[in-house]
Scaffold this motif. Structure first.
Motif, PDB file in Angstrom:
ATOM      1  N   MET A 192     -18.670 -19.825 -33.707  1.00  9.75           N
ATOM      2  CA  MET A 192     -17.697 -20.321 -34.503  1.00  9.75           C
ATOM      3  C   MET A 192     -18.288 -21.570 -35.329  1.00  9.75           C
ATOM      4  N   ASN A 193     -18.268 -21.309 -36.999  1.00 12.98           N
ATOM      5  CA  ASN A 193     -18.841 -22.939 -37.463  1.00 12.98           C
ATOM      6  C   ASN A 193     -17.658 -23.070 -37.625  1.00 12.98           C
ATOM      7  N   GLU A 194     -17.644 -24.743 -37.361  1.00 14.59           N
ATOM      8  CA  GLU A 194     -16.744 -25.772 -37.861  1.00 14.59           C
ATOM      9  C   GLU A 194     -16.942 -26.628 -39.309  1.00 14.59           C
ATOM     10  N   ASN A 195     -16.517 -27.670 -39.643  1.00 16.27           N
ATOM     11  CA  ASN A 195     -16.664 -28.081 -40.553  1.00 16.27           C
ATOM     12  C   ASN A 195     -15.426 -28.925 -40.917  1.00 16.27           C
ATOM     13  N   PRO A 196     -15.678 -30.036 -40.081  1.00 12.86           N
ATOM     14  CA  PRO A 196     -15.163 -31.514 -40.418  1.00 12.86           C
ATOM     15  C   PRO A 196     -15.699 -32.070 -41.210  1.00 12.86           C
ATOM     16  N   GLY A 197     -14.217 -32.672 -41.668  1.00 14.69           N
ATOM     17  CA  GLY A 197     -14.116 -33.357 -43.291  1.00 14.69           C
ATOM     18  C   GLY A 197     -13.694 -32.481 -44.271  1.00 14.69           C
ATOM     19  N   PRO A 198     -14.008 -32.586 -45.548  1.00 17.28           N
ATOM     20  CA  PRO A 198     -13.807 -31.940 -46.737  1.00 17.28           C
ATOM     21  C   PRO A 198     -15.158 -31.940 -46.983  1.00 17.28           C
ATOM     22  N   ALA A 199     -15.249 -30.469 -47.493  1.00 17.81           N
ATOM     23  CA  ALA A 199     -16.319 -30.408 -48.532  1.00 17.81           C
ATOM     24  C   ALA A 199     -17.234 -31.082 -49.438  1.00 17.81           C
ATOM     25  N   LEU A 200     -18.422 -30.982 -49.605  1.00 18.70           N
ATOM     26  CA  LEU A 200     -18.872 -31.692 -50.494  1.00 18.70           C
ATOM     27  C   LEU A 200     -18.900 -31.061 -52.400  1.00 18.70           C
ATOM     28  N   ARG A 201     -18.311 -31.786 -53.155  1.00 23.52           N
ATOM     29  CA  ARG A 201     -17.975 -30.965 -54.240  1.00 23.52           C
ATOM     30  C   ARG A 201     -19.024 -31.079 -55.195  1.00 23.52           C
ATOM     31  N   ILE A 202     -19.562 -30.126 -55.871  1.00 17.37           N
ATOM     32  CA  ILE A 202     -20.562 -29.768 -56.364  1.00 17.37           C
ATOM     33  C   ILE A 202     -20.649 -29.494 -58.006  1.00 17.37           C
ATOM     34  N   LEU A 203     -21.444 -30.493 -59.523  1.00 16.95           N
ATOM     35  CA  LEU A 203     -21.826 -29.705 -60.080  1.00 16.95           C
ATOM     36  C   LEU A 203     -22.679 -29.208 -60.892  1.00 16.95           C
ATOM     37  N   ILE A 204     -22.708 -28.143 -61.003  1.00 18.17           N
ATOM     38  CA  ILE A 204     -23.724 -26.641 -61.690  1.00 18.17           C
ATOM     39  C   ILE A 204     -24.602 -27.354 -62.370  1.00 18.17           C
ATOM     40  N   VAL A 205     -25.155 -27.584 -63.091  1.00 18.23           N
ATOM     41  CA  VAL A 205     -26.052 -28.236 -64.441  1.00 18.23           C
ATOM     42  C   VAL A 205     -27.880 -27.199 -64.695  1.00 18.23           C
ATOM     43  N   ASP A 206     -26.692 -26.076 -65.549  1.00 17.71           N
ATOM     44  CA  ASP A 206     -28.420 -24.695 -65.866  1.00 17.71           C
ATOM     45  C   ASP A 206     -28.015 -24.294 -66.878  1.00 17.71           C
ATOM     46  N   ASP A 207     -29.057 -24.300 -67.799  1.00 19.36           N
ATOM     47  CA  ASP A 207     -28.623 -23.434 -69.196  1.00 19.36           C
ATOM     48  C   ASP A 207     -28.953 -22.233 -69.056  1.00 19.36           C
ATOM     49  N   HIS A 208     -28.901 -21.471 -67.959  1.00 22.71           N
ATOM     50  CA  HIS A 208     -29.066 -19.677 -67.356  1.00 22.71           C
ATOM     51  C   HIS A 208     -27.714 -19.435 -66.660  1.00 22.71           C
ATOM     52  N   THR A 209     -26.888 -18.629 -67.549  1.00 28.10           N
ATOM     53  CA  THR A 209     -25.785 -18.721 -67.228  1.00 28.10           C
ATOM     54  C   THR A 209     -25.543 -17.337 -65.908  1.00 28.10           C
ATOM     55  N   VAL A 210     -27.269 -16.620 -65.933  1.00 24.21           N
ATOM     56  CA  VAL A 210     -27.219 -15.597 -64.416  1.00 24.21           C
ATOM     57  C   VAL A 210     -27.600 -16.642 -63.237  1.00 24.21           C
ATOM     58  N   VAL A 211     -28.483 -17.385 -63.568  1.00 22.18           N
ATOM     59  CA  VAL A 211     -28.862 -18.790 -62.924  1.00 22.18           C
ATOM     60  C   VAL A 211     -27.769 -19.166 -62.114  1.00 22.18           C
ATOM     61  N   ARG A 212     -27.326 -19.915 -63.151  1.00 29.61           N
ATOM     62  CA  ARG A 212     -25.241 -20.739 -62.650  1.00 29.61           C
ATOM     63  C   ARG A 212     -24.459 -19.796 -61.732  1.00 29.61           C
ATOM     64  N   ALA A 213     -24.133 -18.161 -61.993  1.00 26.91           N
ATOM     65  CA  ALA A 213     -23.630 -17.345 -61.032  1.00 26.91           C
ATOM     66  C   ALA A 213     -24.164 -17.721 -59.528  1.00 26.91           C
ATOM     67  N   GLY A 214     -25.937 -17.193 -59.553  1.00 25.22           N
ATOM     68  CA  GLY A 214     -26.821 -17.096 -58.353  1.00 25.22           C
ATOM     69  C   GLY A 214     -26.501 -17.953 -57.200  1.00 25.22           C
ATOM     70  N   LEU A 215     -26.153 -19.123 -58.282  1.00 25.05           N
ATOM     71  CA  LEU A 215     -26.404 -20.661 -57.686  1.00 25.05           C
ATOM     72  C   LEU A 215     -24.897 -21.141 -56.687  1.00 25.05           C
ATOM     73  N   ARG A 216     -23.423 -20.727 -57.617  1.00 29.13           N
ATOM     74  CA  ARG A 216     -22.590 -20.720 -57.341  1.00 29.13           C
ATOM     75  C   ARG A 216     -22.234 -19.278 -56.331  1.00 29.13           C
ATOM     76  N   ALA A 217     -22.727 -18.488 -56.552  1.00 31.93           N
ATOM     77  CA  ALA A 217     -21.984 -17.877 -54.630  1.00 31.93           C
ATOM     78  C   ALA A 217     -22.800 -18.619 -53.926  1.00 31.93           C
ATOM     79  N   LEU A 218     -24.334 -18.007 -53.481  1.00 39.08           N
ATOM     80  CA  LEU A 218     -25.215 -19.228 -53.023  1.00 39.08           C
ATOM     81  C   LEU A 218     -24.072 -20.455 -52.165  1.00 39.08           C
ATOM     82  N   LEU A 219     -24.085 -21.128 -52.701  1.00 43.20           N
ATOM     83  CA  LEU A 219     -23.090 -22.863 -52.140  1.00 43.20           C
ATOM     84  C   LEU A 219     -22.198 -22.323 -51.763  1.00 43.20           C
ATOM     85  N   ASP A 220     -21.281 -20.972 -52.522  1.00 43.16           N
ATOM     86  CA  ASP A 220     -19.448 -21.608 -52.454  1.00 43.16           C
ATOM     87  C   ASP A 220     -19.895 -20.483 -50.605  1.00 43.16           C
TER      88      ASP A 220
END
Length: 221
Positions: free
Chosen positions: A1-29
């Motif tokens: 079981m994976n433990e994740n102590p402490g708050p999650a790191l908040r990330i802002l994605i900046v990329d001008d390709h909508t598809v890339v942003r969607a892929g990064l969001r899915a990967l990071l989430d």
């Protein structure tokens, strides 16, 4: 079981390709310990969102205007500069398709804490984000390789201990973890860094690693 102590790191994605942003969001989430706070394809908007959302890390595309969709006219380097001029807490990791020497230098000089290629493995991106958030830095081996084979005519040499410190910097360690690894006081590490910066003529961690690679003092693998 994976433990994740402490708050999650908040990330802002900046990329001008909508598809890339969607892929990064899915990967990071899907990665424990990460949370996407927002996204944009515009450099000026990114500066505004950093003030509003207060992310821990900004994942920045280097060439925002390549597709002509960015309305602000500023690229990722200028956006990075403006973000770091107004935020004392945000860290920027550049994510790009390019690993050219000039691009890496521009990003590092702007204050980026990491430089990762889009074609690289997800683990490399995750490591760079965590390293940047912890105050360290991470440089993709492919990007660092751009500096190998361009030695200075006569560069200053570092001591064995100083090379150990730079090698740990290159792997994203903070001053505290470097001190623990080398069994030294954190104040001693800070003193080493001051001397290293002076010898190499650098001003930050990422620039120091790049210069050490260029001089052949360390290798990234």
């Amino acid at each position: 079981m994976n433990e994740n102590p402490g708050p999650a790191l908040r990330i802002l994605i900046v990329d001008d390709h909508t598809v890339v942003r969607a892929g990064l969001r899915a990967l990071l989430d899907s990665e424990p310990g990460f949370a996407v706070a927002g996204e944009t394809g515009d450099g000026t908007d990114a500066v505004y969102l950093v003030k509003q959302l207060r992310p821990d890390v900004v994942l920045m595309d280097l060439r925002l205007s390549d597709t002509g969709t960015a309305s602000s006219g500023i690229d990722g380097v200028e956006a990075t500069r403006r973000i770091l001029a107004t935020s004392t807490t945000a860290r920027v990791v550049v994510l790009t398709s390019h690993g050219h020497q000039a691009d890496v230098l521009r990003a590092v000089e702007a204050g980026a804490r990491g430089y990762v290629l889009k074609a690289g493995p997800p683990e490399e991106l995750f490591r760079a984000i965590r390293a940047a958030a912890a105050g360290g830095m991470a440089l993709a081996p492919e990007a660092a390789a751009q500096f190998i084979g361009h030695p200075a005519e006569s560069g200053p040499l570092l001591s064995e201990r100083e090379i150990e410190v730079v090698r740990l910097l290159a792997h994203g360690h903070t001053n505290r973890t470097i001190a623990d690894t080398l069994h030294l006081a954190e104040a001693t590490i800070k003193t080493h860094l001051v001397r290293i910066y002076r010898k190499l003529g650098t001003e930050n961690r990422a620039g120091t690693v790049i210069e050490a690679v260029r001089l052949g003092l360390i290798e990234l693998n």
